[in-house]
Scaffold this active site. Sequence first.
Site, PDB file in Angstrom:
ATOM      1  N   CYS A  44      45.643  49.859  37.122  1.00  0.00           N
ATOM      2  CA  CYS A  44      44.217  49.779  37.461  1.00  0.00           C
ATOM      3  C   CYS A  44      43.589  51.163  37.610  1.00  0.00           C
ATOM      4  O   CYS A  44      42.376  51.323  37.417  1.00  0.00           O
ATOM      5  CB  CYS A  44      44.018  48.997  38.757  1.00  0.00           C
ATOM      6  SG  CYS A  44      44.443  47.251  38.624  1.00  0.00           S
TER       7      CYS A  44
ATOM      8  N   ASN B  68      41.893  42.967  43.242  1.00  0.00           N
ATOM      9  CA  ASN B  68      41.346  41.692  43.725  1.00  0.00           C
ATOM     10  C   ASN B  68      42.445  40.737  44.183  1.00  0.00           C
ATOM     11  O   ASN B  68      42.173  39.573  44.471  1.00  0.00           O
ATOM     12  CB  ASN B  68      40.503  41.023  42.645  1.00  0.00           C
ATOM     13  CG  ASN B  68      41.278  40.792  41.355  1.00  0.00           C
ATOM     14  OD1 ASN B  68      42.477  41.114  41.267  1.00  0.00           O
ATOM     15  ND2 ASN B  68      40.626  40.251  40.349  1.00  0.00           N
TER      16      ASN B  68
ATOM     17  N   CYS C  59      32.236  41.656  43.299  1.00  0.00           N
ATOM     18  CA  CYS C  59      32.399  40.493  44.184  1.00  0.00           C
ATOM     19  C   CYS C  59      31.100  40.200  44.921  1.00  0.00           C
ATOM     20  O   CYS C  59      30.594  41.046  45.667  1.00  0.00           O
ATOM     21  CB  CYS C  59      33.522  40.741  45.179  1.00  0.00           C
ATOM     22  SG  CYS C  59      33.774  39.357  46.318  1.00  0.00           S
TER      23      CYS C  59
ATOM     24  N   CYS D 219      35.324  30.593  41.225  1.00  0.00           N
ATOM     25  CA  CYS D 219      34.525  31.780  40.912  1.00  0.00           C
ATOM     26  C   CYS D 219      35.367  32.691  40.026  1.00  0.00           C
ATOM     27  O   CYS D 219      36.518  32.991  40.357  1.00  0.00           O
ATOM     28  CB  CYS D 219      34.119  32.510  42.190  1.00  0.00           C
ATOM     29  SG  CYS D 219      33.201  34.041  41.903  1.00  0.00           S
ATOM     30  N   ASP D 220      34.797  33.152  38.929  1.00  0.00           N
ATOM     31  CA  ASP D 220      35.517  34.012  37.983  1.00  0.00           C
ATOM     32  C   ASP D 220      34.980  35.442  37.956  1.00  0.00           C
ATOM     33  O   ASP D 220      35.398  36.246  37.117  1.00  0.00           O
ATOM     34  CB  ASP D 220      35.417  33.430  36.565  1.00  0.00           C
ATOM     35  CG  ASP D 220      36.195  32.142  36.402  1.00  0.00           C
ATOM     36  OD1 ASP D 220      37.218  31.980  37.081  1.00  0.00           O
ATOM     37  OD2 ASP D 220      35.782  31.294  35.593  1.00  0.00           O
TER      38      ASP D 220
ATOM     39  N   ASP E 152      52.030  25.471  43.355  1.00  0.00           N
ATOM     40  CA  ASP E 152      51.006  25.335  44.400  1.00  0.00           C
ATOM     41  C   ASP E 152      51.382  24.382  45.533  1.00  0.00           C
ATOM     42  O   ASP E 152      50.648  24.289  46.509  1.00  0.00           O
ATOM     43  CB  ASP E 152      49.673  24.831  43.810  1.00  0.00           C
ATOM     44  CG  ASP E 152      48.921  25.923  43.073  1.00  0.00           C
ATOM     45  OD1 ASP E 152      49.374  27.075  43.122  1.00  0.00           O
ATOM     46  OD2 ASP E 152      47.890  25.621  42.464  1.00  0.00           O
TER      47      ASP E 152
ATOM     48  N   ASN F  61      31.942   6.912  41.836  1.00  0.00           N
ATOM     49  CA  ASN F  61      33.375   7.208  41.984  1.00  0.00           C
ATOM     50  C   ASN F  61      34.083   7.130  40.641  1.00  0.00           C
ATOM     51  O   ASN F  61      34.949   7.950  40.335  1.00  0.00           O
ATOM     52  CB  ASN F  61      34.015   6.238  42.979  1.00  0.00           C
ATOM     53  CG  ASN F  61      33.565   6.487  44.403  1.00  0.00           C
ATOM     54  OD1 ASN F  61      33.183   7.597  44.758  1.00  0.00           O
ATOM     55  ND2 ASN F  61      33.596   5.457  45.228  1.00  0.00           N
TER      56      ASN F  61
ATOM     57  N   CYS G 173      36.961  42.573  34.731  1.00  0.00           N
ATOM     58  CA  CYS G 173      38.207  43.338  34.598  1.00  0.00           C
ATOM     59  C   CYS G 173      38.410  43.799  33.145  1.00  0.00           C
ATOM     60  O   CYS G 173      38.421  42.971  32.229  1.00  0.00           O
ATOM     61  CB  CYS G 173      39.389  42.483  35.044  1.00  0.00           C
ATOM     62  SG  CYS G 173      40.990  43.312  34.831  1.00  0.00           S
TER      63      CYS G 173
ATOM     64  N   ILE H   4      47.381  38.751  39.944  1.00  0.00           N
ATOM     65  CA  ILE H   4      48.389  39.383  39.098  1.00  0.00           C
ATOM     66  C   ILE H   4      47.783  39.647  37.726  1.00  0.00           C
ATOM     67  O   ILE H   4      47.213  38.745  37.093  1.00  0.00           O
ATOM     68  CB  ILE H   4      49.638  38.488  38.967  1.00  0.00           C
ATOM     69  CG1 ILE H   4      50.361  38.391  40.314  1.00  0.00           C
ATOM     70  CG2 ILE H   4      50.581  39.022  37.882  1.00  0.00           C
ATOM     71  CD1 ILE H   4      50.926  39.715  40.829  1.00  0.00           C
TER      72      ILE H   4
END
Length: 373
Positions: A184, A151, A194, A236-237, A130, A276, A243, A154
């Site tokens: 798919c 979506n 979504c 968000c899942d 990342d 904090n 799937c 991978i």
Amino acid sequence: MSCIKKEEVKAFAKSIGIDLIGFAPADCLKKYKFFLEERKKWGYECSIEERNPDKRVSPEFILSDVKSIISIALSYNVEYEIKVFDKNFGIISKSSWGRDYHLILREKMRNLCEFLKSECPEANMVSLVDNNPLLERAIAYHAGIGWFGKNGLIINEEYGSYLFLGEILINKYFEPDTPQESKCGDCDLCIKACPTKAIEKPYLVNANKCLSFITVKKGKIEEELSKKLGRRIYGCDTCQEVCPFNKRAKKVKREEFLPTNLLPRYSLLRILNMTNKEFREIFGPTASSWRGKNVIIRNAIIACVNLQNRDCVEHIKKHLKSESPLLRGYSAWALSYLEEEDKALEEIRKALKDEKDDFAAKMMEEALQRLER
């Protein structure tokens, strides 16, 4: 590659707990430059993306003599029963349940790099998680890790799409693995599910509408997108949960990705009152901490409004005097929806009188206009 065989690298990777590994050509991203340029024209880029398309498709910017890219994947599809301890809860994405995956992946890749160096002392390599602009999902695709779901994620037939990805650029050539064909078919469950219709069409995602991005976006969130956030605090899942490949995906026993202090359903009131120190203890060890405490609290405030949860009101009021303009502004916004009208008008007018920040003042003015209609 004379110093080591690809099969030996794969075997070692498996021995240290890497679920999937593959090899991609160093130039596999070049063909995506036109797509990135078009995507930019369409306005589908989000603010956390690298804007220079050349840097996104050119690993040689990072390792000048790169010959191959090793792609690895760790599944975070852990077996865990979600429990709700508080009716006033916010939702934490599965990607942030346990320890920060960046640390876990870096450790795995460090071990893999040490192994490669021991077998090939002359090799140069750079490991990435990342912290780079490269298209890591495209690298994973070309390395045979899985195929692109509609979506944009991978998908691997065994592990589904709950995968953390990492890459190693190396100046030694390996025969590339073969990309997988999509399985798919005509399934479009992720597109239909979504909440914001961010998947504009198969394989094309508008990042600015994706709720995973919205939860980490700085500043103000558009009203319509705020409503779509629901209880989401981080990530968000939704498209992954529907799937079919994830429904039957292999579960992994990986304790580091199991929730500890930060539970998947976490108290909104606790978030609203976090110090904090508490933020560092609860969110700090996870991947959800990088945007900081104020963004997380903002999302909790939005969740309270979406739930029309008046239990939050007294806790939200405190943020009218926050050091953060973001939270001062959002507190006024929330009170205009949750507080009794007369009280809200009085409190927001009083806060606006002393407000020096343009962002917070504008949100307060908008909140007053909403109440005075």
